[in-house]
Design a protein around this motif. Structure first.
Motif, PDB file in Angstrom:
ATOM      1  N   TYR A  71       9.805  -3.725   7.799  1.00  0.00           N
ATOM      2  CA  TYR A  71      10.588  -4.543   8.707  1.00  0.00           C
ATOM      3  C   TYR A  71      12.073  -4.431   8.411  1.00  0.00           C
ATOM      4  N   ARG A  72      12.868  -4.691   9.438  1.00  0.00           N
ATOM      5  CA  ARG A  72      14.326  -4.620   9.347  1.00  0.00           C
ATOM      6  C   ARG A  72      14.816  -5.298   8.068  1.00  0.00           C
ATOM      7  N   GLY A  73      15.687  -4.588   7.337  1.00  0.00           N
ATOM      8  CA  GLY A  73      16.252  -5.123   6.105  1.00  0.00           C
ATOM      9  C   GLY A  73      15.573  -4.623   4.840  1.00  0.00           C
ATOM     10  N   GLN A  74      14.364  -4.057   4.976  1.00  0.00           N
ATOM     11  CA  GLN A  74      13.714  -3.533   3.777  1.00  0.00           C
ATOM     12  C   GLN A  74      14.493  -2.340   3.253  1.00  0.00           C
ATOM     13  N   VAL A  75      14.543  -2.230   1.932  1.00  0.00           N
ATOM     14  CA  VAL A  75      15.378  -1.243   1.262  1.00  0.00           C
ATOM     15  C   VAL A  75      14.525  -0.111   0.707  1.00  0.00           C
ATOM     16  N   GLY A  76      15.015   1.120   0.893  1.00  0.00           N
ATOM     17  CA  GLY A  76      14.327   2.298   0.372  1.00  0.00           C
ATOM     18  C   GLY A  76      15.335   3.326  -0.116  1.00  0.00           C
ATOM     19  N   THR A  77      14.805   4.460  -0.574  1.00  0.00           N
ATOM     20  CA  THR A  77      15.626   5.550  -1.093  1.00  0.00           C
ATOM     21  C   THR A  77      15.336   6.820  -0.315  1.00  0.00           C
ATOM     22  N   VAL A  78      16.376   7.538   0.100  1.00  0.00           N
ATOM     23  CA  VAL A  78      16.202   8.830   0.772  1.00  0.00           C
ATOM     24  C   VAL A  78      15.724   9.832  -0.275  1.00  0.00           C
ATOM     25  N   VAL A  79      14.535  10.394  -0.066  1.00  0.00           N
ATOM     26  CA  VAL A  79      13.970  11.333  -1.035  1.00  0.00           C
ATOM     27  C   VAL A  79      13.861  12.758  -0.499  1.00  0.00           C
ATOM     28  N   GLU A  80      14.136  12.934   0.789  1.00  0.00           N
ATOM     29  CA  GLU A  80      14.053  14.273   1.377  1.00  0.00           C
ATOM     30  C   GLU A  80      14.893  14.307   2.643  1.00  0.00           C
ATOM     31  N   LEU A  81      15.649  15.396   2.828  1.00  0.00           N
ATOM     32  CA  LEU A  81      16.373  15.628   4.073  1.00  0.00           C
ATOM     33  C   LEU A  81      15.476  16.479   4.948  1.00  0.00           C
TER      34      LEU A  81
ATOM     35  N   GLY B 280      18.921  17.581   8.131  1.00  0.00           N
ATOM     36  CA  GLY B 280      19.684  16.338   8.097  1.00  0.00           C
ATOM     37  C   GLY B 280      19.567  15.512   9.362  1.00  0.00           C
ATOM     38  N   ALA B 281      18.721  15.947  10.304  1.00  0.00           N
ATOM     39  CA  ALA B 281      18.515  15.182  11.535  1.00  0.00           C
ATOM     40  C   ALA B 281      17.526  14.046  11.324  1.00  0.00           C
ATOM     41  N   ALA B 282      16.787  14.068  10.207  1.00  0.00           N
ATOM     42  CA  ALA B 282      15.829  13.019   9.859  1.00  0.00           C
ATOM     43  C   ALA B 282      15.728  12.959   8.338  1.00  0.00           C
ATOM     44  N   PHE B 283      15.113  11.888   7.842  1.00  0.00           N
ATOM     45  CA  PHE B 283      15.087  11.644   6.399  1.00  0.00           C
ATOM     46  C   PHE B 283      13.752  11.056   5.985  1.00  0.00           C
ATOM     47  N   GLU B 284      13.216  11.521   4.876  1.00  0.00           N
ATOM     48  CA  GLU B 284      12.038  10.906   4.274  1.00  0.00           C
ATOM     49  C   GLU B 284      12.557   9.787   3.378  1.00  0.00           C
ATOM     50  N   VAL B 285      12.121   8.567   3.663  1.00  0.00           N
ATOM     51  CA  VAL B 285      12.568   7.399   2.894  1.00  0.00           C
ATOM     52  C   VAL B 285      11.369   6.805   2.181  1.00  0.00           C
ATOM     53  N   GLU B 286      11.541   6.584   0.882  1.00  0.00           N
ATOM     54  CA  GLU B 286      10.488   6.015   0.040  1.00  0.00           C
ATOM     55  C   GLU B 286      10.794   4.540  -0.206  1.00  0.00           C
ATOM     56  N   PHE B 287       9.800   3.707   0.018  1.00  0.00           N
ATOM     57  CA  PHE B 287       9.915   2.274  -0.217  1.00  0.00           C
ATOM     58  C   PHE B 287       9.056   1.935  -1.423  1.00  0.00           C
ATOM     59  N   SER B 288       9.665   1.293  -2.430  1.00  0.00           N
ATOM     60  CA  SER B 288       8.981   0.974  -3.676  1.00  0.00           C
ATOM     61  C   SER B 288       9.035  -0.524  -3.921  1.00  0.00           C
ATOM     62  N   ASP B 289       8.089  -1.004  -4.745  1.00  0.00           N
ATOM     63  CA  ASP B 289       8.086  -2.426  -5.076  1.00  0.00           C
ATOM     64  C   ASP B 289       9.245  -2.768  -6.008  1.00  0.00           C
ATOM     65  N   ALA B 290       9.375  -4.039  -6.333  1.00  0.00           N
ATOM     66  CA  ALA B 290      10.520  -4.539  -7.099  1.00  0.00           C
ATOM     67  C   ALA B 290      10.637  -3.933  -8.485  1.00  0.00           C
ATOM     68  N   CYS B 291       9.551  -3.448  -9.044  1.00  0.00           N
ATOM     69  CA  CYS B 291       9.627  -2.842 -10.377  1.00  0.00           C
ATOM     70  C   CYS B 291      10.491  -1.590 -10.349  1.00  0.00           C
ATOM     71  N   GLY B 292      10.484  -0.886  -9.225  1.00  0.00           N
ATOM     72  CA  GLY B 292      11.317   0.312  -9.107  1.00  0.00           C
ATOM     73  C   GLY B 292      12.719  -0.057  -8.698  1.00  0.00           C
ATOM     74  N   GLY B 293      12.798  -0.850  -7.653  1.00  0.00           N
ATOM     75  CA  GLY B 293      14.064  -1.360  -7.165  1.00  0.00           C
ATOM     76  C   GLY B 293      15.158  -0.319  -7.112  1.00  0.00           C
ATOM     77  N   LEU B 294      16.371  -0.747  -7.294  1.00  0.00           N
ATOM     78  CA  LEU B 294      17.519   0.144  -7.208  1.00  0.00           C
ATOM     79  C   LEU B 294      17.684   0.959  -8.483  1.00  0.00           C
ATOM     80  N   ARG B 295      16.973   0.603  -9.533  1.00  0.00           N
ATOM     81  CA  ARG B 295      17.095   1.339 -10.789  1.00  0.00           C
ATOM     82  C   ARG B 295      16.221   2.588 -10.803  1.00  0.00           C
ATOM     83  N   ARG B 296      15.326   2.714  -9.843  1.00  0.00           N
ATOM     84  CA  ARG B 296      14.429   3.873  -9.722  1.00  0.00           C
ATOM     85  C   ARG B 296      13.624   4.070 -11.001  1.00  0.00           C
TER      86      ARG B 296
END
Length: 89
Positions: free
Chosen positions: A24-34, A38-54
């Motif tokens: 849902y809108r606002g969920q945070v993920g990391t771009v893991v593949e172009l 560059g016209a699209a992106f694979e985005v990985e969504f992880s639980d809080a244990c991964g968070g922004l620290r990966r």
């Protein structure tokens, strides 16, 4: 909407709901593949244990997204000289 260039490993947030993926809108993920040059992106969504620290977070979804479905998050003030890039759908 303004959008900066999206790069590999950028932290992004959804700008739309994707109920078919339970995302849902606002969920945070990391771009893991172009995709498609560059016209699209694979985005990985992880639980809080991964968070922004990966660290050891568990991936709960990985999905291909178009630029208009995400926005890059910035953790430092924008430069006064920066000019936002316009994206049209």
């Amino acid at each position: 909407m303004t959008q900066s260039t999206i790069n590999l490993l950028d932290i992004v947030a959804l700008t739309v709901d994707l109920p078919e993926y339970n995302l849902y809108r606002g969920q945070v993920g990391t771009v893991v593949e172009l995709l498609a040059g560059g016209a699209a992106f694979e985005v990985e969504f992880s639980d809080a244990c991964g968070g922004l620290r990966r660290s050891n977070g568990r991936t709960y979804e990985s999905v291909g997204l178009r630029p208009e479905q995400i926005m890059v998050l910035h953790f430092e003030p924008a430069s006064p000289d920066s000019v936002p890039e316009m994206v049209t759908a």
